[in-house]
Design a protein around this motif. Structure first.
Motif, PDB file in Angstrom:
ATOM      1  N   ALA A 384      19.788  29.074  92.239  1.00 46.48           N
ATOM      2  CA  ALA A 384      21.278  28.452  91.808  1.00 46.48           C
ATOM      3  C   ALA A 384      21.340  27.049  92.274  1.00 46.48           C
ATOM      4  CB  ALA A 384      22.282  29.333  91.877  1.00 46.48           C
ATOM      5  N   ARG A 385      21.936  26.271  91.323  1.00 50.85           N
ATOM      6  CA  ARG A 385      22.280  24.803  92.051  1.00 50.85           C
ATOM      7  C   ARG A 385      23.780  24.306  91.677  1.00 50.85           C
ATOM      8  NH1 ARG A 385      18.855  21.420  88.375  1.00 50.85           N
ATOM      9  NH2 ARG A 385      17.369  22.556  88.893  1.00 50.85           N
ATOM     10  N   GLU A 386      24.262  23.788  92.719  1.00 48.89           N
ATOM     11  CA  GLU A 386      25.679  23.025  92.609  1.00 48.89           C
ATOM     12  C   GLU A 386      25.501  21.890  91.599  1.00 48.89           C
ATOM     13  OE1 GLU A 386      27.480  22.394  96.023  1.00 48.89           O
ATOM     14  OE2 GLU A 386      27.427  24.289  96.795  1.00 48.89           O
ATOM     15  N   LYS A 387      26.560  21.792  90.842  1.00 52.19           N
ATOM     16  CA  LYS A 387      26.577  20.862  89.803  1.00 52.19           C
ATOM     17  C   LYS A 387      27.987  20.994  89.129  1.00 52.19           C
ATOM     18  CE  LYS A 387      24.588  18.775  85.512  1.00 52.19           C
ATOM     19  NZ  LYS A 387      24.238  17.591  86.037  1.00 52.19           N
ATOM     20  N   ASN A 388      28.552  19.794  89.237  1.00 50.10           N
ATOM     21  CA  ASN A 388      29.851  19.549  88.564  1.00 50.10           C
ATOM     22  C   ASN A 388      29.343  19.798  86.802  1.00 50.10           C
ATOM     23  OD1 ASN A 388      32.605  18.727  87.574  1.00 50.10           O
ATOM     24  ND2 ASN A 388      32.035  16.973  87.557  1.00 50.10           N
ATOM     25  N   VAL A 389      30.118  20.547  86.181  1.00 49.79           N
ATOM     26  CA  VAL A 389      29.765  20.840  84.796  1.00 49.79           C
ATOM     27  C   VAL A 389      31.114  21.054  83.958  1.00 49.79           C
ATOM     28  CG1 VAL A 389      29.283  22.815  83.251  1.00 49.79           C
ATOM     29  CG2 VAL A 389      27.881  22.416  85.519  1.00 49.79           C
ATOM     30  N   GLN A 390      31.191  20.128  83.140  1.00 49.39           N
ATOM     31  CA  GLN A 390      32.305  20.031  82.225  1.00 49.39           C
ATOM     32  C   GLN A 390      32.314  20.661  80.620  1.00 49.39           C
ATOM     33  OE1 GLN A 390      35.253  18.080  82.947  1.00 49.39           O
ATOM     34  NE2 GLN A 390      34.325  18.047  85.007  1.00 49.39           N
ATOM     35  N   VAL A 391      30.769  20.684  80.143  1.00 49.88           N
ATOM     36  CA  VAL A 391      30.572  21.292  78.838  1.00 49.88           C
ATOM     37  C   VAL A 391      29.205  22.163  78.921  1.00 49.88           C
ATOM     38  CG1 VAL A 391      29.996  20.749  76.533  1.00 49.88           C
ATOM     39  CG2 VAL A 391      31.544  19.420  77.763  1.00 49.88           C
ATOM     40  N   VAL A 392      29.336  23.218  78.434  1.00 51.47           N
ATOM     41  CA  VAL A 392      28.256  24.264  78.300  1.00 51.47           C
ATOM     42  C   VAL A 392      27.882  24.885  76.778  1.00 51.47           C
ATOM     43  CG1 VAL A 392      27.582  26.364  79.010  1.00 51.47           C
ATOM     44  CG2 VAL A 392      28.761  24.940  80.768  1.00 51.47           C
ATOM     45  N   VAL A 393      26.681  24.980  76.538  1.00 51.59           N
ATOM     46  CA  VAL A 393      26.348  25.156  75.294  1.00 51.59           C
ATOM     47  C   VAL A 393      25.786  26.643  75.517  1.00 51.59           C
ATOM     48  CG1 VAL A 393      24.601  25.034  73.364  1.00 51.59           C
ATOM     49  CG2 VAL A 393      26.189  23.017  73.858  1.00 51.59           C
ATOM     50  N   SER A 394      26.040  27.575  74.736  1.00 48.02           N
ATOM     51  CA  SER A 394      25.672  28.806  75.077  1.00 48.02           C
ATOM     52  C   SER A 394      24.783  29.536  73.639  1.00 48.02           C
ATOM     53  CB  SER A 394      26.372  30.099  75.173  1.00 48.02           C
ATOM     54  OG  SER A 394      25.912  31.275  75.615  1.00 48.02           O
ATOM     55  N   ASN A 395      23.539  29.807  73.761  1.00 51.89           N
ATOM     56  CA  ASN A 395      22.766  30.075  72.269  1.00 51.89           C
ATOM     57  C   ASN A 395      22.340  31.613  72.441  1.00 51.89           C
ATOM     58  OD1 ASN A 395      22.489  27.590  71.631  1.00 51.89           O
ATOM     59  ND2 ASN A 395      20.588  27.078  72.722  1.00 51.89           N
ATOM     60  N   SER A 396      22.294  32.314  70.967  1.00 49.42           N
ATOM     61  CA  SER A 396      22.027  33.544  71.043  1.00 49.42           C
ATOM     62  C   SER A 396      21.117  33.537  69.378  1.00 49.42           C
ATOM     63  CB  SER A 396      23.129  34.544  70.901  1.00 49.42           C
ATOM     64  OG  SER A 396      23.808  34.795  72.123  1.00 49.42           O
ATOM     65  N   LEU A 397      20.084  34.305  69.481  1.00 51.91           N
ATOM     66  CA  LEU A 397      19.387  34.304  68.536  1.00 51.91           C
ATOM     67  C   LEU A 397      18.823  35.693  68.319  1.00 51.91           C
ATOM     68  CD1 LEU A 397      16.936  31.189  69.585  1.00 51.91           C
ATOM     69  CD2 LEU A 397      19.292  31.166  68.644  1.00 51.91           C
ATOM     70  N   GLY A 398      19.162  36.123  66.762  1.00 51.09           N
ATOM     71  CA  GLY A 398      18.481  37.406  66.539  1.00 51.09           C
ATOM     72  C   GLY A 398      17.615  37.766  65.596  1.00 51.09           C
ATOM     73  N   PHE A 399      16.995  39.106  65.612  1.00 46.80           N
ATOM     74  CA  PHE A 399      16.369  39.286  64.442  1.00 46.80           C
ATOM     75  C   PHE A 399      16.931  39.355  63.331  1.00 46.80           C
ATOM     76  CE2 PHE A 399      13.261  42.549  66.934  1.00 46.80           C
ATOM     77  CZ  PHE A 399      12.798  41.472  67.640  1.00 46.80           C
ATOM     78  N   GLY A 400      16.151  38.835  62.000  1.00 48.44           N
ATOM     79  CA  GLY A 400      16.911  38.581  61.044  1.00 48.44           C
ATOM     80  C   GLY A 400      17.189  37.232  60.698  1.00 48.44           C
ATOM     81  N   GLY A 401      16.997  36.274  61.771  1.00 48.88           N
ATOM     82  CA  GLY A 401      17.017  34.885  61.585  1.00 48.88           C
ATOM     83  C   GLY A 401      18.533  34.411  62.235  1.00 48.88           C
ATOM     84  N   HIS A 402      19.020  35.488  62.652  1.00 52.94           N
ATOM     85  CA  HIS A 402      20.580  34.983  62.991  1.00 52.94           C
ATOM     86  C   HIS A 402      20.761  34.107  64.371  1.00 52.94           C
ATOM     87  CE1 HIS A 402      21.888  38.081  60.591  1.00 52.94           C
ATOM     88  NE2 HIS A 402      21.180  39.052  60.961  1.00 52.94           N
ATOM     89  N   ASN A 403      21.119  32.739  64.100  1.00 52.08           N
ATOM     90  CA  ASN A 403      21.362  31.994  65.318  1.00 52.08           C
ATOM     91  C   ASN A 403      22.926  31.952  65.378  1.00 52.08           C
ATOM     92  OD1 ASN A 403      18.516  31.345  65.346  1.00 52.08           O
ATOM     93  ND2 ASN A 403      19.154  30.476  63.250  1.00 52.08           N
ATOM     94  N   ALA A 404      23.337  31.718  66.751  1.00 50.20           N
ATOM     95  CA  ALA A 404      24.958  31.437  66.865  1.00 50.20           C
ATOM     96  C   ALA A 404      24.710  30.730  68.500  1.00 50.20           C
ATOM     97  CB  ALA A 404      25.505  32.923  67.235  1.00 50.20           C
ATOM     98  N   THR A 405      25.506  29.616  68.229  1.00 54.34           N
ATOM     99  CA  THR A 405      26.024  28.764  69.416  1.00 54.34           C
ATOM    100  C   THR A 405      27.293  28.472  69.543  1.00 54.34           C
ATOM    101  OG1 THR A 405      23.870  27.549  68.902  1.00 54.34           O
ATOM    102  CG2 THR A 405      25.411  26.479  70.149  1.00 54.34           C
TER     103      THR A 405
END
Length: 413
Positions: A384-405
């Motif tokens: 793990a690493r320390e870093k000042n973080v303001q904005v995060v993107v979280s990705n999820s991809l599913g069978f059937g071609g479902h993509n969610a961000t």
């Protein structure tokens, strides 16, 4: 004007801990929750590893009699939801109107283990030995239904069922409902408990699971020698709340959800679209929805399953969206520690995203040993690493071609 939506409570049950705080501590330490599976007959399956929830006692969260009438995935969701509601200081019916509290909890598969058990009884002993609660024990919407009943939440009640994107889609869809004024609060997330012989056999026969027998190295996202994911179980729940409603009751705020993108690959039932084209569109849509430029993103909690195709195509999608900035931001897969919780993964990873912002800690991708020339981003290897973080993107991809961000931002007035 659309409402601003913040996260005021979190709760989880995972292979790394039966609450979010022990889970997060283990994430920061780079510990793994993967081990030899205890809940299946190992002689019946080729793959022996799983990320199991350990020593979970449903009676600590729900009446013992009712617990026997529900699937394990519903039990996990109730536990995570009650912890999230307590964390948020919500008292439904007292400091919040129950008719304005919704529930939106997805599951990719539901109670497959319960179905398998009752089907075996039917074949061996006949119809009369089948549990009369079989159907509500396994249908995927029942986690949301059960949480609503347990907590007295009378608002919108729904479940997004989009395979491994279920948790993220449920949070994103709930975000839209609060944003549009359909609810003041929504208990949202995902849950899954399908570590069964049939599940392992099915995934194994499609060569999706890692065949590495070593629990400590089997799940190795973005590593050149990755060979499949490790199945896991768990639940993650967040409390989404309209900002002014949260401020009025003096709620603490973990962060703000500001963007949601959802797309379909229209390509293949299990394989991602070439170069992650669908995932790239989901990320672009979420950033546009948030009004955030790619250069403002500090960290991506990747889908990062440890399969050859996913990790390559997700990396290509990130490069497509972020261009040169892709080499400046951090990307990691917490599945290296939790395993793949299927429909629960996106919700648990949303919580990790929020805690990354709160604590200025980038979760690592553990088991990263051999660089892949085609995968050349900063995957926060092993520590793990320390870093000042303001904005995060979280990705999820599913069978059937479902993509969610999902896009989360540090809260400010």
């Amino acid at each position: 004007m659309k409402n601003r939506v913040v996260i005021t409570g979190i709760g989880a049950v995972t292979p790394l801990g039966n609450d979010i705080w022990s889970t997060w501590e283990n994430i920061q330490k780079g510990n793994s929750g993967i081990d030899i599976a205890q809940s299946v007959h190992l002689d019946k399956v080729d793959v022996k590893l799983a990320g199991e929830v350990k020593n979970f006692k449903p009676e600590e969260f729900v009446d013992r009699k009712e617990a026997r009438r529900m699937g394990r995935f519903s039990q996990l969701a109730i536990a995570a939801s009650k912890m999230a509601v307590a964390d948020a200081g919500l008292q439904i019916g007292e400091n919040v109107n129950p008719e304005k509290v919704g529930v939106w909890i997805g599951s990719g598969i539901g109670g497959l283990g319960e179905f398998e058990e009752q089907h075996k009884k039917f074949l061996e002993k006949g119809q009369r030995r089948v549990n009369p609660f079989t159907i509500p024990m396994f249908i995927p919407d029942m986690a949301a239904g059960r949480v609503s009943i347990e907590l007295g939440a009378k608002g919108i009640n729904n479940a997004s069922v989009t395979a491994c994107a279920s948790g993220s889609n449920s949070i994103g869809d709930a975000f839209r409902a609060v944003q549009n004024g359909n609810a003041d609060v929504i208990i949202a997330g995902g849950t899954e408990a399908t570590i069964t012989e049939m599940t392992i056999a099915g995934f194994s026969n499609m060569t999706a699971l890692s065949t590495n027998p070593d629990p400590l190295t089997a799940c190795r996202p973005f590593d050149k020698n990755r060979d499949g994911f490790v199945i896991a179980e768990g639940s993650g729940i967040v409390i989404l709340e309209e900002l002014e409603h949260a401020k009025a009751r003096g709620a603490k705020i973990y962060g703000e959800i500001v963007g949601y993108g959802a797309t379909g690959d229209a390509h293949h039932i299990t394989s991602p679209a070439p170069e992650g084209e669908g995932a790239a569109r989901a990320m672009k849509g979420a950033l546009a929805d948030a009004g955030i430029t790619p250069n403002e993103v500090d960290y991506i909690n990747a889908h990062g399953t440890s399969t050859p195709l996913n990790d390559l195509n997700e990396t290509l999608a990130i490069k497509n969206v972020f261009k040169e900035h892709a080499y400046q931001l951090a990307v990691s897969s917490t599945k290296s520690m939790t395993g793949h919780m299927l429909g629960a993964s996106g919700a648990v990873e949303a919580i990790f995203s929020l805690l990354t912002i709160r604590d200025s800690i980038l979760p690592p991708t553990i088991n990263y040993q051999t660089a892949d020339p085609e995968l050349d981003l900063d995957y926060v290897p092993n520590v793990a690493r320390e870093k000042n973080v303001q904005v995060v993107v979280s990705n999820s991809l599913g069978f059937g071609g479902h993509n969610a961000t999902l896009v989360f931002r540090k809260y400010s007035e």
